[in-house]
Design an enzyme around this catalytic site. Structure first.
Site, PDB file in Angstrom:
ATOM      1  N   HIS A  59      42.214  56.385  35.610  1.00  0.00           N
ATOM      2  CA  HIS A  59      40.839  56.164  36.068  1.00  0.00           C
ATOM      3  C   HIS A  59      41.077  55.017  36.949  1.00  0.00           C
ATOM      4  O   HIS A  59      42.029  54.067  36.864  1.00  0.00           O
ATOM      5  CB  HIS A  59      39.865  55.828  34.836  1.00  0.00           C
ATOM      6  N   GLU A  61      39.499  52.267  37.184  1.00  0.00           N
ATOM      7  CA  GLU A  61      39.460  50.680  36.412  1.00  0.00           C
ATOM      8  C   GLU A  61      40.726  50.308  35.816  1.00  0.00           C
ATOM      9  O   GLU A  61      41.237  49.470  35.797  1.00  0.00           O
ATOM     10  CB  GLU A  61      38.572  50.764  35.271  1.00  0.00           C
ATOM     11  N   CYS A  89      34.077  54.272  31.164  1.00  0.00           N
ATOM     12  CA  CYS A  89      34.126  55.232  30.129  1.00  0.00           C
ATOM     13  C   CYS A  89      34.298  54.339  29.040  1.00  0.00           C
ATOM     14  O   CYS A  89      34.763  53.328  29.251  1.00  0.00           O
ATOM     15  CB  CYS A  89      35.018  56.417  30.220  1.00  0.00           C
ATOM     16  N   CYS A  92      38.036  52.816  29.285  1.00  0.00           N
ATOM     17  CA  CYS A  92      38.066  51.698  30.395  1.00  0.00           C
ATOM     18  C   CYS A  92      37.351  50.431  29.743  1.00  0.00           C
ATOM     19  O   CYS A  92      38.076  49.354  29.919  1.00  0.00           O
ATOM     20  CB  CYS A  92      37.547  52.166  31.714  1.00  0.00           C
TER      21      CYS A  92
HETATM   22 ZN   LIG Z   1      37.296  55.551  32.383  1.00  0.00          ZN
END
Ligand SMILES: [Zn+2]
Length: 150
Positions: A59, A61, A89, A92
């Site tokens: 991801h 992040e 999410c 993260c």
């Molecule tokens: Zn994430």
């Protein structure tokens, strides 16, 4: 008369994160972008790379946290702000807690996967959170992506 754009506003930095999200869009990745800012300086830029890296943890992040720590030469991101176009999410948010980041600014909410759906919050209680910055732009990019995919 129009106000000059404040180069250190949340909107200004979120635009930079949106630029990253557009890169992801062009690479057929789910369009999420993130940057890390420290002392008003962008120290990391990243976007979602789950397709290219074949890695569900790639991801935006996660990439941004790693890049920022590399830049700073230390693993903690105290006194840094993460700007991300979509609500992080749970994974993260947990990683951001480990990083001890002081502030998180996100654009669009993610009702299904976003960390705010979880209780207790995975974030450190001292981490400040700002939401809804360039929300419409961030959300429509994700929406357009999935419309195009169908
Ligand atoms: Zn994430």
């Amino acid at each position: 008369m129009e106000d000059a754009i404040n180069p250190f506003s949340d909107e200004y930095f979120m635009k930079q994160a949106l630029e990253e999200a557009h890169k992801a869009f062009d690479e057929e990745e789910i369009p999420v972008g993130a940057i890390v800012v420290c002392n008003n300086r962008i120290i990391a830029r990243a976007h979602n790379l789950t397709e290219r890296l074949n890695d569900v943890t790639a991801h935006a992040e996660m990439q941004a946290i790693t890049a920022a720590a590399n830049y700073l030469g230390g693993k903690y991101l105290k006194d840094c702000t993460l700007y991300v176009t979509l609500e992080p999410c749970n994974m993260c948010a947990g990683a951001l807690a480990w990083s001890q980041i002081s502030r998180i600014v996100y654009g669009a909410s993610d009702k299904k996967r976003g960390f705010t759906a979880f209780s207790p919050s995975p974030l450190h209680p001292r981490t400040a959170v700002v939401t809804g910055v360039l929300e419409v732009e961030s959300a429509s990019l994700v929406k357009n992506f999935f419309v195009r995919k169908r």
